[in-house]
Design a protein around this motif. Structure first.
Motif, PDB file in Angstrom:
ATOM      1  N   ASN A   2     -29.147   8.338  20.698  1.00  0.00           N
ATOM      2  CA  ASN A   2     -28.712   7.430  21.753  1.00  0.00           C
ATOM      3  C   ASN A   2     -28.061   8.241  22.869  1.00  0.00           C
ATOM      4  O   ASN A   2     -27.043   8.872  22.674  1.00  0.00           O
ATOM      5  CB  ASN A   2     -27.713   6.443  21.140  1.00  0.00           C
ATOM      6  CG  ASN A   2     -27.072   5.588  22.192  1.00  0.00           C
ATOM      7  OD1 ASN A   2     -27.509   5.600  23.338  1.00  0.00           O
ATOM      8  ND2 ASN A   2     -26.048   4.841  21.803  1.00  0.00           N
ATOM      9  N   SER A   3     -28.690   8.220  24.055  1.00  0.00           N
ATOM     10  CA  SER A   3     -28.122   9.039  25.118  1.00  0.00           C
ATOM     11  C   SER A   3     -27.442   8.189  26.182  1.00  0.00           C
ATOM     12  O   SER A   3     -27.145   8.661  27.256  1.00  0.00           O
ATOM     13  CB  SER A   3     -29.212   9.906  25.748  1.00  0.00           C
ATOM     14  OG  SER A   3     -30.189   9.072  26.298  1.00  0.00           O
ATOM     15  N   GLY A  19     -23.844  10.402  25.401  1.00  0.00           N
ATOM     16  CA  GLY A  19     -24.307   9.914  24.107  1.00  0.00           C
ATOM     17  C   GLY A  19     -23.365  10.191  22.954  1.00  0.00           C
ATOM     18  O   GLY A  19     -23.592   9.723  21.840  1.00  0.00           O
ATOM     19  N   LEU A  20     -22.296  10.975  23.188  1.00  0.00           N
ATOM     20  CA  LEU A  20     -21.388  11.304  22.075  1.00  0.00           C
ATOM     21  C   LEU A  20     -20.417  10.151  21.841  1.00  0.00           C
ATOM     22  O   LEU A  20     -19.613   9.821  22.710  1.00  0.00           O
ATOM     23  CB  LEU A  20     -20.619  12.592  22.384  1.00  0.00           C
ATOM     24  CG  LEU A  20     -19.604  13.019  21.319  1.00  0.00           C
ATOM     25  CD1 LEU A  20     -20.302  13.356  20.009  1.00  0.00           C
ATOM     26  CD2 LEU A  20     -18.797  14.226  21.794  1.00  0.00           C
ATOM     27  N   ASP A  21     -20.498   9.566  20.666  1.00  0.00           N
ATOM     28  CA  ASP A  21     -19.666   8.412  20.346  1.00  0.00           C
ATOM     29  C   ASP A  21     -18.658   8.800  19.270  1.00  0.00           C
ATOM     30  O   ASP A  21     -18.991   8.945  18.095  1.00  0.00           O
ATOM     31  CB  ASP A  21     -20.577   7.276  19.850  1.00  0.00           C
ATOM     32  CG  ASP A  21     -19.788   6.015  19.527  1.00  0.00           C
ATOM     33  OD1 ASP A  21     -18.542   6.070  19.536  1.00  0.00           O
ATOM     34  OD2 ASP A  21     -20.427   4.986  19.256  1.00  0.00           O
ATOM     35  N   GLN A  88     -21.132   9.402  16.235  1.00  0.00           N
ATOM     36  CA  GLN A  88     -21.778   8.391  15.380  1.00  0.00           C
ATOM     37  C   GLN A  88     -23.299   8.402  15.468  1.00  0.00           C
ATOM     38  O   GLN A  88     -23.970   7.980  14.539  1.00  0.00           O
ATOM     39  CB  GLN A  88     -21.310   7.003  15.837  1.00  0.00           C
ATOM     40  CG  GLN A  88     -19.884   6.710  15.462  1.00  0.00           C
ATOM     41  CD  GLN A  88     -19.869   5.610  14.441  1.00  0.00           C
ATOM     42  OE1 GLN A  88     -19.670   5.856  13.254  1.00  0.00           O
ATOM     43  NE2 GLN A  88     -20.099   4.403  14.887  1.00  0.00           N
ATOM     44  N   THR A  89     -23.807   8.865  16.613  1.00  0.00           N
ATOM     45  CA  THR A  89     -25.217   8.557  16.892  1.00  0.00           C
ATOM     46  C   THR A  89     -26.138   9.751  17.120  1.00  0.00           C
ATOM     47  O   THR A  89     -27.350   9.587  17.118  1.00  0.00           O
ATOM     48  CB  THR A  89     -25.310   7.666  18.151  1.00  0.00           C
ATOM     49  OG1 THR A  89     -24.635   8.348  19.212  1.00  0.00           O
ATOM     50  CG2 THR A  89     -24.694   6.305  17.922  1.00  0.00           C
ATOM     51  N   ILE A  90     -25.592  10.935  17.329  1.00  0.00           N
ATOM     52  CA  ILE A  90     -26.483  12.059  17.662  1.00  0.00           C
ATOM     53  C   ILE A  90     -26.863  12.802  16.381  1.00  0.00           C
ATOM     54  O   ILE A  90     -26.025  13.444  15.734  1.00  0.00           O
ATOM     55  CB  ILE A  90     -25.804  13.027  18.661  1.00  0.00           C
ATOM     56  CG1 ILE A  90     -25.432  12.278  19.944  1.00  0.00           C
ATOM     57  CG2 ILE A  90     -26.730  14.198  18.971  1.00  0.00           C
ATOM     58  CD1 ILE A  90     -24.688  13.117  20.970  1.00  0.00           C
ATOM     59  N   ASN A  91     -28.145  12.694  16.027  1.00  0.00           N
ATOM     60  CA  ASN A  91     -28.642  13.299  14.788  1.00  0.00           C
ATOM     61  C   ASN A  91     -28.968  14.772  15.028  1.00  0.00           C
ATOM     62  O   ASN A  91     -29.988  15.101  15.645  1.00  0.00           O
ATOM     63  CB  ASN A  91     -29.885  12.532  14.337  1.00  0.00           C
ATOM     64  CG  ASN A  91     -30.475  13.128  13.082  1.00  0.00           C
ATOM     65  OD1 ASN A  91     -29.894  14.024  12.458  1.00  0.00           O
ATOM     66  ND2 ASN A  91     -31.645  12.629  12.697  1.00  0.00           N
ATOM     67  N   LEU A  92     -28.122  15.669  14.531  1.00  0.00           N
ATOM     68  CA  LEU A  92     -28.326  17.092  14.804  1.00  0.00           C
ATOM     69  C   LEU A  92     -29.561  17.642  14.095  1.00  0.00           C
ATOM     70  O   LEU A  92     -30.114  18.652  14.514  1.00  0.00           O
ATOM     71  CB  LEU A  92     -27.082  17.899  14.396  1.00  0.00           C
ATOM     72  CG  LEU A  92     -25.817  17.621  15.214  1.00  0.00           C
ATOM     73  CD1 LEU A  92     -24.668  18.499  14.726  1.00  0.00           C
ATOM     74  CD2 LEU A  92     -26.058  17.870  16.704  1.00  0.00           C
ATOM     75  N   LEU A  93     -29.990  16.974  13.043  1.00  0.00           N
ATOM     76  CA  LEU A  93     -31.152  17.476  12.305  1.00  0.00           C
ATOM     77  C   LEU A  93     -32.452  17.238  13.079  1.00  0.00           C
ATOM     78  O   LEU A  93     -33.485  17.791  12.738  1.00  0.00           O
ATOM     79  CB  LEU A  93     -31.230  16.841  10.909  1.00  0.00           C
ATOM     80  CG  LEU A  93     -30.033  17.129  10.005  1.00  0.00           C
ATOM     81  CD1 LEU A  93     -30.260  16.560   8.620  1.00  0.00           C
ATOM     82  CD2 LEU A  93     -29.743  18.625   9.936  1.00  0.00           C
ATOM     83  N   ALA A  94     -32.355  16.428  14.133  1.00  0.00           N
ATOM     84  CA  ALA A  94     -33.549  16.188  14.959  1.00  0.00           C
ATOM     85  C   ALA A  94     -33.562  17.121  16.168  1.00  0.00           C
ATOM     86  O   ALA A  94     -34.403  16.984  17.047  1.00  0.00           O
ATOM     87  CB  ALA A  94     -33.566  14.737  15.427  1.00  0.00           C
ATOM     88  N   ALA A 101     -26.564  23.414  21.116  1.00  0.00           N
ATOM     89  CA  ALA A 101     -25.587  24.130  21.954  1.00  0.00           C
ATOM     90  C   ALA A 101     -25.375  23.366  23.264  1.00  0.00           C
ATOM     91  O   ALA A 101     -24.239  23.178  23.709  1.00  0.00           O
ATOM     92  CB  ALA A 101     -26.076  25.549  22.219  1.00  0.00           C
ATOM     93  N   GLN A 102     -26.470  22.934  23.841  1.00  0.00           N
ATOM     94  CA  GLN A 102     -26.404  22.198  25.109  1.00  0.00           C
ATOM     95  C   GLN A 102     -25.631  20.880  24.960  1.00  0.00           C
ATOM     96  O   GLN A 102     -24.918  20.455  25.862  1.00  0.00           O
ATOM     97  CB  GLN A 102     -27.832  21.882  25.560  1.00  0.00           C
ATOM     98  CG  GLN A 102     -27.927  21.270  26.930  1.00  0.00           C
ATOM     99  CD  GLN A 102     -28.539  22.247  27.919  1.00  0.00           C
ATOM    100  OE1 GLN A 102     -29.447  22.985  27.550  1.00  0.00           O
ATOM    101  NE2 GLN A 102     -28.029  22.274  29.123  1.00  0.00           N
ATOM    102  N   ALA A 103     -25.751  20.281  23.782  1.00  0.00           N
ATOM    103  CA  ALA A 103     -25.074  19.001  23.544  1.00  0.00           C
ATOM    104  C   ALA A 103     -23.562  19.167  23.420  1.00  0.00           C
ATOM    105  O   ALA A 103     -22.815  18.198  23.521  1.00  0.00           O
ATOM    106  CB  ALA A 103     -25.637  18.333  22.294  1.00  0.00           C
TER     107      ALA A 103
END
Ligand SMILES: Nc1ncnc2c1ncn2[C@@H]1O[C@H](COP(=O)(O)OP(=O)(O)OP(=O)(O)O)[C@@H](O)[C@H]1O
Length: 268
Positions: A2-3, A19-21, A88-94, A101-103
């Motif tokens: 979710n961005s 997108g960081l919740d 809550q929402t940013i899936n690092l495995l994807a 790093a950018q996120a």
């Protein structure tokens, strides 16, 4: 992933990452994470939660899985099972390593990798550019706000007086602080810091403790360190890893008095 921007969060503030919740107070969620190397479980159903703005110390005997854990968070190693979320929402495995790093998740390795031939200021300037080709770097023009940001970071890392010095003549400790400064230029939300005080003088160690403590709040830090005196000086909460899982968590006093921790460290 979710961005969408988070409602009510000012996008100009340092706390904002698209997108960081972190409304539930947690910036990193690792759940049931396992990593095997040729059948050997380097991480074994590990679950770990890092709060937004906290400074967490990660300790554990050699081979406990600390490096593997950092590798999973930064996308260097893919777990066999489990989930890893940024907020809550940013899936690092994807995501791959550059995207993570950018996120806003960065890693400080043990060995400093500053550019010796450049000045302290130029090293920080270079950290701002995404295109690191010599031509692009040469043509890069700082905006007034970028210049202000460099000055701010120089103050944070205590190297304002050395801004025009070549990085090559800095002490080992000063190089480490410069590298932390280079990471700060990207304004990360999570900093993973690997054995920050190795090879430092007593005075440099004290200054590093102050620096890391000053960074928490606006960002979260996960510090892997073997030096228990240093860990005691910076940690509110310590996580002890053993055989790829969390053995226990608590204050330094709590974990040091835990018989399981004593047994693991003494090998009894
Ligand atoms: N690429 C790999 N291939 C095979 N085994 C590996 C690999 N990486 C790590 N391991 C093994 O996984 C286990 C966990 O290693 P890891 O480096 O994560 O531990 P650590 O807690 O960081 O140890 P140290 O404190 O010594 O750095 C170790 O037994 C290690 O030998």
């Amino acid at each position: 992933m979710n961005s969408a921007p988070i409602e009510g969060v000012d996008s100009s503030s340092h706390l904002y990452v698209e997108g960081l919740d972190t409304r539930h107070g947690t910036v990193l969620y690792l759940e049931d994470v396992s990593v095997s190397f040729d059948g050997f479980k380097a991480l074994n159903k590990l679950s770990l939660y890092i709060a937004a703005g906290e400074l967490r110390c990660l300790i554990g005997p050699n081979g406990a899985g600390k490096t593997t854990l950092m590798d999973v968070i930064t996308g260097k190693t893919r777990p066999d099972t489990g989930s890893v979320f940024f907020g809550q929402t940013i899936n690092l495995l994807a995501m791959d390593e550059p995207a993570i790093a950018q996120a806003g998740i960065c890693r400080k390795f043990q060995k400093p990798s500053v550019f010796d031939a450049l000045t302290v200021f130029e090293n920080l300037e270079l950290a701002l550019t995404t295109n690191k080709s010599p031509w692009a770097t040469l043509m890069f023009k700082l905006s007034p706000s970028q210049r202000d940001r460099i000055d701010e970071v120089l103050t944070t890392i205590g190297l304002s007086a050395q801004a025009k010095q070549r990085a090559g003549i800095l002490s080992h400790g000063q190089k480490q602080w410069l590298e932390i400064g280079m990471l700060l230029m990207q304004d990360p939300k999570v900093m993973l810091v690997d054995e920050p005080i190795a090879g430092m003088t007593h005075q440099e160690i004290e200054r590093t403790a102050e620096l890391l403590l000053s960074l928490q709040g606006e960002r979260s830090l996960v510090v892997v360190e073997h030096d228990m005196e240093f860990v005691r000086s910076i940690a509110r909460k310590v996580t002890v890893l053993h055989e790829g899982s969390v053995l226990t968590e608590g204050t330094m006093d709590e974990v040091q008095n835990d018989p399981r921790v004593i047994q693991v460290y003494l090998g009894g």
